[in-house]
Enzyme design. Structure first.
Site, PDB file in Angstrom:
ATOM      1  N   CYS A 133      40.280  90.854  36.625  1.00  0.00           N
ATOM      2  CA  CYS A 133      41.584  91.253  36.074  1.00  0.00           C
ATOM      3  C   CYS A 133      41.598  92.742  35.754  1.00  0.00           C
ATOM      4  CB  CYS A 133      41.886  90.434  34.827  1.00  0.00           C
ATOM      5  SG  CYS A 133      43.436  90.900  34.041  1.00  0.00           S
ATOM      6  N   CYS A 136      43.410  93.555  32.415  1.00  0.00           N
ATOM      7  CA  CYS A 136      42.652  93.230  31.195  1.00  0.00           C
ATOM      8  C   CYS A 136      41.503  94.209  30.986  1.00  0.00           C
ATOM      9  CB  CYS A 136      42.057  91.821  31.275  1.00  0.00           C
ATOM     10  SG  CYS A 136      43.077  90.601  32.074  1.00  0.00           S
ATOM     11  N   ASP A 137      40.797  94.573  32.039  1.00  0.00           N
ATOM     12  CA  ASP A 137      39.530  95.288  31.878  1.00  0.00           C
ATOM     13  C   ASP A 137      39.521  96.726  32.388  1.00  0.00           C
ATOM     14  OD1 ASP A 137      38.446  92.958  30.836  1.00  0.00           O
ATOM     15  OD2 ASP A 137      37.929  92.199  32.819  1.00  0.00           O
TER      16      ASP A 137
END
Ligand code: NAP
Length: 305
Positions: A133, A136-137
């Protein structure tokens, strides 16, 4: 035992559209969603191809808008995982948290999970440089070097997002040509941060406690080399979320549910919509269309009953 006219399993765009159409038609429904409503949309930075938003819209914003829209109507919701579907003649049952719930119609919209590369250290270094992701990261890799693996729309789109954050990005694909849309390919090829590495297969992720590199095999020469990277983002497609399907449900070879164009499965009263369905075009816009179609078919089924 609790009983409903219809149960919608999954709260992505297909599930939310199905729920919206059913509640507006006055059907007594239960919606079951594992986490927050939105599905894959929540992991998408920007949607550029959802009609009505010429400047694009953030995935989470569209998810919020859809959720707010459905919430205008009262219906029951459970945030949990469906463990089993037990098909019946008059009624079907679902099992959630050990409880059996009865219904005449079910719409399955559980979507997909990320496919793994299945190479050494992928599991071990998950969250320590291995990610599925970008949204997200991505921030953990500001001004660092990363690799993105895959050649479809996800890999290209996520590379374009990551390229705004990182110093250098190797876009690694196992073939000569990408599968993703030409507009994304053009953007990737003209982005100076993105270095395409074609005909290359990742054979191992290198690192003990965190990612320090990837081992890549040249598909033409069979030579191995190491690329020094701080992170590796894997976008090599999806698998269906299907662990609770009844054995009677007809699936394609890859495990996606086979339906007709009304979203009916081979089991009367069970419908499927969105990415979980066996089909070619997996988009938010097609998921929404599937959801509406499934709800309309489920409504007709209930009327007939
Ligand atoms: P995809 O289209 O199935 O592409 C997967 C890519 O990963 C392919 O290029 C494939 O290579 C490669 N791959 C598969 N297994 C691999 C392995 N073991 N090792 C290395 N590479 C591997 O998946 P996706 O990109 O996640 O997209 C899924 C669906 O969502 C598609 O229908 C896509 O159009 C849609 N989507 C749309 C958008 C958008 O329109 N904005 C954005 C994201 C996703 P090969 O090409 O060699 O098979």
């Amino acid at each position: 035992m609790k009983s409903y006219d219809a149960i919608v399993i999954g709260g992505g765009p297909a599930g939310m559209a199905a729920a919206l159409y059913l509640v507006r038609a006055g059907v007594n429904i239960l919606a079951v969603e594992k986490l927050a409503p939105g599905g894959q949309m929540l992991l998408t930075e920007e949607l550029e191809n959802y009609p009505g938003f010429p400047g694009g819209i953030k995935g989470y914003e569209l998810a919020d808008q859809m959720s707010e829209h459905v919430k205008q109507f009262p219906y029951d919701k459970i945030f949990d995982e469906v463990r089993e579907i037990i098909p019946g003649k008059e009624f079907h049952e679902i099992v959630v948290d050990g409880e059996h719930i009865r219904t005449r119609a079910i719409i399955i919209t559980t979507g997909v999970t990320f496919r793994k590369l299945k190479v050494p250290n992928e599991e071990k270094l998950l969250g320590r440089g291995v990610s599925y992701c970008a949204l997200c990261d991505g921030n953990f890799f500001k001004d660092k070097v990363v690799a993105v693996v895959g050649g479809g729309n996800s890999a290209l789109e996520e590379s374009l997002y990551l390229a705004r954050l990182v110093k250098k990005l190797y876009l690694i694909h196992r073939r000569e040509g990408f599968r993703g849309d030409k507009c994304y390919q053009d953007k990737c090829f003209s982005d100076s941060t993105i270095v395409p590495v074609l005909n290359s297969v990742v054979s191992r992720i290198v690192g003990d406690t965190e990612v320090v590199g990837i081992e890549v095999k040249d598909a033409k020469t069979n030579d191995y080399s190491i690329l020094d990277v701080d992170g590796v983002f894997i976008f090599v497609g999806f698998n269906p979320v299907s662990n609770f399907f009844p054995v009677e449900l007809k699936l394609d070879k890859a495990g996606f549910i086979q339906t007709n164009c009304e979203m009916e499965t081979n089991i009367p009263g069970i419908f499927a919509a969105g990415d979980i369905r066996s089909k070619k075009c997996r988009q938010v816009v097609t998921a929404v269309g599937d959801g509406a179609t499934a709800a309309t078919a489920a409504f007709a089924f209930l009327e007939h009953k």
